[in-house]
Design a protein around this motif. Structure first.
Motif, PDB file in Angstrom:
ATOM      1  N   CYS A   1      35.103  22.451   6.709  1.00 38.01           N
ATOM      2  CA  CYS A   1      36.423  22.838   7.211  1.00 38.01           C
ATOM      3  C   CYS A   1      37.210  21.634   7.705  1.00 38.01           C
ATOM      4  CB  CYS A   1      36.309  23.904   8.301  1.00 38.01           C
ATOM      5  SG  CYS A   1      35.598  23.340   9.852  1.00 38.01           S
ATOM      6  N   ARG A   2      36.534  20.516   7.967  1.00 42.91           N
ATOM      7  CA  ARG A   2      37.247  19.295   8.375  1.00 42.91           C
ATOM      8  C   ARG A   2      38.067  18.729   7.215  1.00 42.91           C
ATOM      9  NH1 ARG A   2      39.965  15.786   9.313  1.00 42.91           N
ATOM     10  NH2 ARG A   2      39.758  14.002  10.736  1.00 42.91           N
ATOM     11  N   PHE A   3      37.733  19.115   5.993  1.00 44.09           N
ATOM     12  CA  PHE A   3      38.422  18.600   4.821  1.00 44.09           C
ATOM     13  C   PHE A   3      39.704  19.371   4.513  1.00 44.09           C
ATOM     14  CE2 PHE A   3      34.210  16.962   4.462  1.00 44.09           C
ATOM     15  CZ  PHE A   3      34.305  15.783   3.745  1.00 44.09           C
ATOM     16  N   ALA A   4      39.849  20.553   5.101  1.00 43.96           N
ATOM     17  CA  ALA A   4      41.031  21.369   4.833  1.00 43.96           C
ATOM     18  C   ALA A   4      42.287  20.614   5.243  1.00 43.96           C
ATOM     19  CB  ALA A   4      40.932  22.692   5.581  1.00 43.96           C
ATOM     20  N   ASN A   5      43.289  20.652   4.400  1.00 40.50           N
ATOM     21  CA  ASN A   5      44.607  20.054   4.670  1.00 40.50           C
ATOM     22  C   ASN A   5      44.576  18.535   4.818  1.00 40.50           C
ATOM     23  OD1 ASN A   5      45.747  22.723   4.813  1.00 40.50           O
ATOM     24  ND2 ASN A   5      44.976  22.859   6.918  1.00 40.50           N
ATOM     25  N   THR A   6      43.541  17.884   4.304  1.00 40.37           N
ATOM     26  CA  THR A   6      43.490  16.421   4.366  1.00 40.37           C
ATOM     27  C   THR A   6      43.763  15.787   3.008  1.00 40.37           C
ATOM     28  OG1 THR A   6      41.117  16.309   3.849  1.00 40.37           O
ATOM     29  CG2 THR A   6      41.733  16.524   6.186  1.00 40.37           C
ATOM     30  N   GLY A   7      43.661  16.574   1.951  1.00 47.18           N
ATOM     31  CA  GLY A   7      43.779  16.012   0.616  1.00 47.18           C
ATOM     32  C   GLY A   7      42.530  15.305   0.147  1.00 47.18           C
ATOM     33  N   VAL A   8      41.457  15.386   0.929  1.00 47.48           N
ATOM     34  CA  VAL A   8      40.188  14.745   0.577  1.00 47.48           C
ATOM     35  C   VAL A   8      39.254  15.812   0.009  1.00 47.48           C
ATOM     36  CG1 VAL A   8      38.231  13.395   1.391  1.00 47.48           C
ATOM     37  CG2 VAL A   8      40.489  13.080   2.440  1.00 47.48           C
ATOM     38  N   THR A   9      38.742  15.578  -1.190  1.00 46.46           N
ATOM     39  CA  THR A   9      37.847  16.527  -1.843  1.00 46.46           C
ATOM     40  C   THR A   9      36.410  16.064  -1.702  1.00 46.46           C
ATOM     41  OG1 THR A   9      39.529  17.130  -3.473  1.00 46.46           O
ATOM     42  CG2 THR A   9      37.240  17.624  -4.033  1.00 46.46           C
ATOM     43  N   PRO A  10      35.525  16.876  -1.123  1.00 41.35           N
ATOM     44  CA  PRO A  10      34.119  16.462  -1.030  1.00 41.35           C
ATOM     45  C   PRO A  10      33.518  16.252  -2.410  1.00 41.35           C
ATOM     46  CG  PRO A  10      34.545  18.371   0.381  1.00 41.35           C
ATOM     47  CD  PRO A  10      35.766  18.185  -0.474  1.00 41.35           C
ATOM     48  N   PHE A  11      32.788  15.168  -2.550  1.00 40.85           N
ATOM     49  CA  PHE A  11      32.069  14.865  -3.780  1.00 40.85           C
ATOM     50  C   PHE A  11      30.960  15.895  -4.003  1.00 40.85           C
ATOM     51  CE2 PHE A  11      28.228  12.349  -5.211  1.00 40.85           C
ATOM     52  CZ  PHE A  11      28.551  12.309  -6.552  1.00 40.85           C
ATOM     53  N   PHE A  12      30.248  16.219  -2.919  1.00 42.28           N
ATOM     54  CA  PHE A  12      29.240  17.268  -2.931  1.00 42.28           C
ATOM     55  C   PHE A  12      29.372  18.091  -1.658  1.00 42.28           C
ATOM     56  CE2 PHE A  12      26.470  15.786  -6.402  1.00 42.28           C
ATOM     57  CZ  PHE A  12      25.878  16.989  -6.794  1.00 42.28           C
TER      58      PHE A  12
END
Length: 272
Positions: free
Chosen positions: A54-65
């Motif tokens: 959920c820390r990645f939401a709205n950051t434009g950063v996509t988790p690799f895995f």
């Protein structure tokens, strides 16, 4: 040699072994994640785990895995694991997680890139696992494993590190350790762990008040977590594979894993 058994209907990690290099960020769930500037390091591959997605939401950063090996997390935090399924490029789930997720959201994994992984000494073909001592003795002869062995203390036989996720991983009772083993398998050479505070009194950054789910960190720290990290630091970490803790307040001593403030992190990355 101990042979790896792959999980049916998922992709094999063997195809990805050693395919990557350079730095990787592992994002865990401790409260220090809130102060970490995720967007600043968006050019580097990142691995999310459990609720940290959920820390990645709205950051434009996509988790690799995105990784999860706890079926209870699916039960307690279905909306979060569905975020991981949606956001991440690839997924690494244990059989228990896959079964629990499909039971609640049957189409969740349709069209997704799912890699199955399992703990060491957990056969997926119906065979009974070895006893802990028997497995630890066998693992000592396999170059893909680092494992403690004791005739007298059963818990020591559960302390280890896997260089080959296709053969299983050692849980250490905390998922960042699983992520580090996966990072090694994939070929990354520098691993930076975010939010590995290891303090149950501080909770997880995405939980508040009555919403919080209990943690076993305090009960597992001395018996499993610390010994696994100490083994890794002594027998796995090397100039070719380095692991850093970006949580300056982490319970894990800096003598086990170096703690890096952001200015030293930036300098190290600039030198790579």
């Amino acid at each position: 040699m101990l042979t790896g058994r792959r999980i049916t209907d998922t992709q094999s990690f063997e195809t990805l072994r050693g395919m990557h290099s350079g730095p990787l960020f592992l994002v865990a769930s401790g409260p220090s994640v809130g102060a970490f500037p995720l967007e600043r390091y968006a050019q580097y591959p990142m691995m999310a785990m459990n609720g940290s997605v959920c820390r990645f939401a709205n950051t434009g950063v996509t988790p690799f895995f995105y990784i999860c090996d706890d079926s209870a997390f699916v039960r307690d935090r279905l909306s979060l694991i569905l975020q991981g399924v949606e956001f991440a490029e690839s997924l690494a789930f244990s059989p228990r997680v896959i079964e629990a997720l499909i039971a609640q959201a049957p189409d969740a994994l349709v069209g997704r890139s799912v890699y199955g992984f399992e703990r060491a000494n957990r056969p997926v073909d119906g065979r009974e696992p070895m006893g802990d001592r028997q497995f630890a003795w066998a693992a000592r002869k396999d170059a893909d494993f680092e494992c403690d062995f004791s005739l007298f203390r059963q818990k020591r036989n559960r302390i280890g590190f896997s260089r080959n996720i296709d053969k299983g991983y050692f849980s250490s009772r905390t998922i960042p350790y699983t992520g580090i083993q996966l990072a090694y398998h994939l070929g990354f050479q520098q691993v930076f762990v975010v939010g590995m505070d290891l303090d149950s009194s501080k909770g997880r950054f995405y939980e508040q008040g009555d919403d919080a789910v209990g943690s076993r960190l305090d009960g597992d720290y001395e018996d499993y977590i610390l010994p696994c990290f100490e083994l890794m630091a002594k027998r796995v970490v090397s100039p070719a594979f380095q692991v850093y803790n970006l949580s300056l307040e982490s319970r894990l001593p800096g003598t086990v894993l170096p703690k890096l403030p952001l200015d030293q992190l930036d300098a190290l990355l600039a030198a790579l």
